[in-house]
Design an enzyme around this catalytic site. Sequence first.
Site, short mmCIF file in Angstrom:
data_model
loop_
_atom_site.label_atom_id
_atom_site.label_comp_id
_atom_site.label_asym_id
_atom_site.label_seq_id
_atom_site.Cartn_x
_atom_site.Cartn_y
_atom_site.Cartn_z
N GLU A 140 -17.66 -11.83 -39.43
CA GLU A 140 -19.00 -12.43 -39.41
C GLU A 140 -19.79 -11.97 -38.19
O GLU A 140 -20.99 -11.68 -38.28
CB GLU A 140 -18.89 -13.95 -39.42
CG GLU A 140 -20.25 -14.65 -39.37
CD GLU A 140 -20.14 -16.16 -39.28
OE1 GLU A 140 -21.19 -16.83 -39.40
OE2 GLU A 140 -19.03 -16.68 -39.08
N GLU A 267 -22.15 -18.25 -25.00
CA GLU A 267 -21.19 -18.79 -24.04
C GLU A 267 -19.76 -18.68 -24.55
O GLU A 267 -18.82 -18.42 -23.78
CB GLU A 267 -21.54 -20.24 -23.72
CG GLU A 267 -22.85 -20.43 -22.97
CD GLU A 267 -24.10 -20.25 -23.82
OE1 GLU A 267 -25.19 -20.10 -23.24
OE2 GLU A 267 -24.00 -20.27 -25.07
#
Length: 286
Positions: A140, A267
């Site tokens: 993905e 992050e």
Amino acid sequence: MPRICDGSKIGGMCMSEPNAGTDVLGMKSNAVYDSARDGFILNGTKMWITNGTLTGKETGDLFLVYARTGTEKRSDITQFVVEAGMEGFNVGQKITDKLGMRASPTAELVFENVFLPAKTHVVGDVNGATLCMMRNLEIERVALAAMAVGIARRSLDEMIAYASNRPAFGKSSLFGFGQIQKHISESYAEYMAGKCYLYAMANGLDLSAYGNGLDADGVKLYCATMAKNVADRAIQVMGGYGYCGEYTVERLWRDAKLLEIGGGTNESHHKNMTRDLHKLDGDKLE
């Protein structure tokens, strides 16, 4: 599955939850085995599900759903097939008023005592879906990086076309101004860097194996922010016109922002990449 592939049926994948996004192994949805019926009872809520609903009332046709099936390890997760019309499977809400990606229908899906026959609706081994989930996340992320490269390319095309035809301060086009040259040249260089990284990663990706995480994270980390920055520069080059929907680039900027969040936040990529790089333990990069 053939009807999902040809578009006559709508399918999706359910992983994120209201309180478990990046921390995917913190999911609370659970499926308990019922030996008397030889099946699992699924309960939980999934959030941010692409193709979850088109109308806001009916669900899509078929979904791959991850749920917790064990208590010993955080990785005790199994993948199930859930179909439209199953008792207890409903739309919680259609997510509206999104910043971008507005053509992509997004929903919250609710599972209340949904019965799933073990022989037909369990994918793979019970408690064995975590590696599959991580492998699919790698794929993905490469796909989302490709989306980012496409956004950057369209932004560049629009930026160049506008700058070529807009006269200002006695010059025939904006290409005569150093500030505009900086926006266009840096955008092209960053676009090409992202494109090369993407193609290199895609060319070496093993679709049948887990362990491509470092560069799956890296290519999405780079390309997502690159696309947003290129779209931002396109708006700046076009000025007020770039801020309006007629000129497309404001939509590209809005769409690009999702790529820094969906499929893994920036992050999370930082965390994953530094963990993998630390494992090199002094070995040199190739």
